[in-house]
Design an enzyme around this catalytic site. Sequence first.
Site, PDB file in Angstrom:
ATOM      1  N   LYS A  45      38.968 -70.954  11.649  1.00 61.44           N
ATOM      2  CA  LYS A  45      38.590 -69.637  11.134  1.00 61.44           C
ATOM      3  C   LYS A  45      38.242 -68.754  12.338  1.00 61.44           C
ATOM      4  O   LYS A  45      37.277 -69.018  13.048  1.00 61.44           O
ATOM      5  CB  LYS A  45      37.387 -69.745  10.189  1.00 61.44           C
ATOM      6  CG  LYS A  45      37.026 -68.414   9.521  1.00 61.44           C
ATOM      7  CD  LYS A  45      35.967 -68.629   8.445  1.00 61.44           C
ATOM      8  CE  LYS A  45      35.587 -67.294   7.795  1.00 61.44           C
ATOM      9  NZ  LYS A  45      34.154 -67.005   7.893  1.00 61.44           N
ATOM     10  N   HIS A  87      23.357 -70.269   6.724  1.00 59.26           N
ATOM     11  CA  HIS A  87      24.019 -71.356   6.002  1.00 59.26           C
ATOM     12  C   HIS A  87      24.050 -72.596   6.888  1.00 59.26           C
ATOM     13  O   HIS A  87      23.825 -72.527   8.095  1.00 59.26           O
ATOM     14  CB  HIS A  87      25.467 -70.965   5.644  1.00 59.26           C
ATOM     15  CG  HIS A  87      26.358 -70.832   6.837  1.00 59.26           C
ATOM     16  ND1 HIS A  87      26.276 -69.756   7.712  1.00 59.26           N
ATOM     17  CD2 HIS A  87      27.324 -71.642   7.346  1.00 59.26           C
ATOM     18  CE1 HIS A  87      27.156 -69.904   8.679  1.00 59.26           C
ATOM     19  NE2 HIS A  87      27.807 -71.051   8.493  1.00 59.26           N
ATOM     20  N   ASP A 137      26.856 -75.770   7.760  1.00 63.91           N
ATOM     21  CA  ASP A 137      28.290 -76.058   7.604  1.00 63.91           C
ATOM     22  C   ASP A 137      28.473 -77.295   6.730  1.00 63.91           C
ATOM     23  O   ASP A 137      27.766 -78.292   6.906  1.00 63.91           O
ATOM     24  CB  ASP A 137      28.941 -76.297   8.967  1.00 63.91           C
ATOM     25  CG  ASP A 137      29.071 -75.023   9.785  1.00 63.91           C
ATOM     26  OD1 ASP A 137      28.850 -73.934   9.219  1.00 63.91           O
ATOM     27  OD2 ASP A 137      29.412 -75.124  10.976  1.00 63.91           O
ATOM     28  N   HIS A 149      22.106 -71.811  10.305  1.00 67.28           N
ATOM     29  CA  HIS A 149      22.454 -70.845  11.340  1.00 67.28           C
ATOM     30  C   HIS A 149      23.057 -69.591  10.716  1.00 67.28           C
ATOM     31  O   HIS A 149      23.427 -69.587   9.542  1.00 67.28           O
ATOM     32  CB  HIS A 149      23.411 -71.449  12.377  1.00 67.28           C
ATOM     33  CG  HIS A 149      24.677 -72.001  11.793  1.00 67.28           C
ATOM     34  ND1 HIS A 149      24.740 -73.206  11.127  1.00 67.28           N
ATOM     35  CD2 HIS A 149      25.948 -71.517  11.779  1.00 67.28           C
ATOM     36  CE1 HIS A 149      25.984 -73.445  10.742  1.00 67.28           C
ATOM     37  NE2 HIS A 149      26.740 -72.430  11.115  1.00 67.28           N
TER      38      HIS A 149
END
Length: 358
Positions: A215, A234, A236, A290
């Site tokens: 991404k 969020h 990962d 993060h």
Amino acid sequence: MVISAAPRVERLASSGIEVIPQEYVRPQEELTSIGNVFEEEKKEEGPRVPTINLKGINSEDPVEREKCKEELKKAAAGWGVMHLVNHGIPDELIERVKKAGETFFDLPIEEKEKYANDQATGKIQGYGSKLANNACGQLEWEDYFFHLVYPEDKRDLSIWPKTPTDYKEATSEYARQLRGLATTILSTLSLGLGLEAGRLEKEVGGMEEFLLQLKINYYPRCPQPELALGVEAHTDVSALTFILHNMVPGLQLFYEGKWVTAKCVPNSIIMHIGDTIEILSNGKYKSILHRGLVNKEKVRISWAVFCEPPKEKIILQPLPETVSEEEPPRYPPRTFVQHIEHKLFRRTQDLHSNRISK
């Protein structure tokens, strides 16, 4: 040509606006923690994201080798994020990958729209901007390009950018080399849990099923950076995430109750431990909360490769060797896709908690 209905943040940013639309303004409780990222990066006091020198990880000197592995394990357990230096991927290749991504995003928006994704129909690969509202109903200040890069037989090259011409070759070679680095990291983390070297890699799908998804995140200049986020807080869902960036600061980690800004370390790859490894290790390795800040002066671009297990073939749960009477399983069995769905359902959880939802 596919024309997406999604609002492109780049178009908004270049329109000359001085006030950002309300849907990009973060909730009041978040705003107090958003500062000037350039000032934040300059701070010398406080905790610092660890830098791990991988030069010794395959050293013939057992003392040097074990020292390197111990430092990596300590960073994975204490922070869940680190800068990797001397990682073995040539600087020249990394520069080609960055140049290819920057050249794509330098194209006119109309040209990029030819690669637009369509989340409504399940076409998630391609050029996009955030469509679905999250728990607080806000949008993120970013556009992106997303696609699977490894294994090679699972790629859909029809949606890879044709411009620049080096995009395919540079990105493919980077993915191949990153896949090798992932094996090295997973082996070290396995040994750190007292398991055989290949165990974690096997548990996330092995060479055949472990997926690498790229991404490229494009964060335009923002006229009111104190009100917006490039990426909201969020963790990962991946096993591991590897990140390159264009040396513009933006990444923040929630560590010991405070947001810590990652410094820009030349020739490094940032690596996150994801939820998948936290679950398999029963919390011994951390998937850290993060987020990404934006700024007025500079465009920020990052290249995140998410290394993920197959969606439904594997049950993610704490490995038996990580569980005891004193440390019972902290996470229930779920497939990877069930874990993602569970996190979406729990999106309203307190963002000030740095634990993944169980």
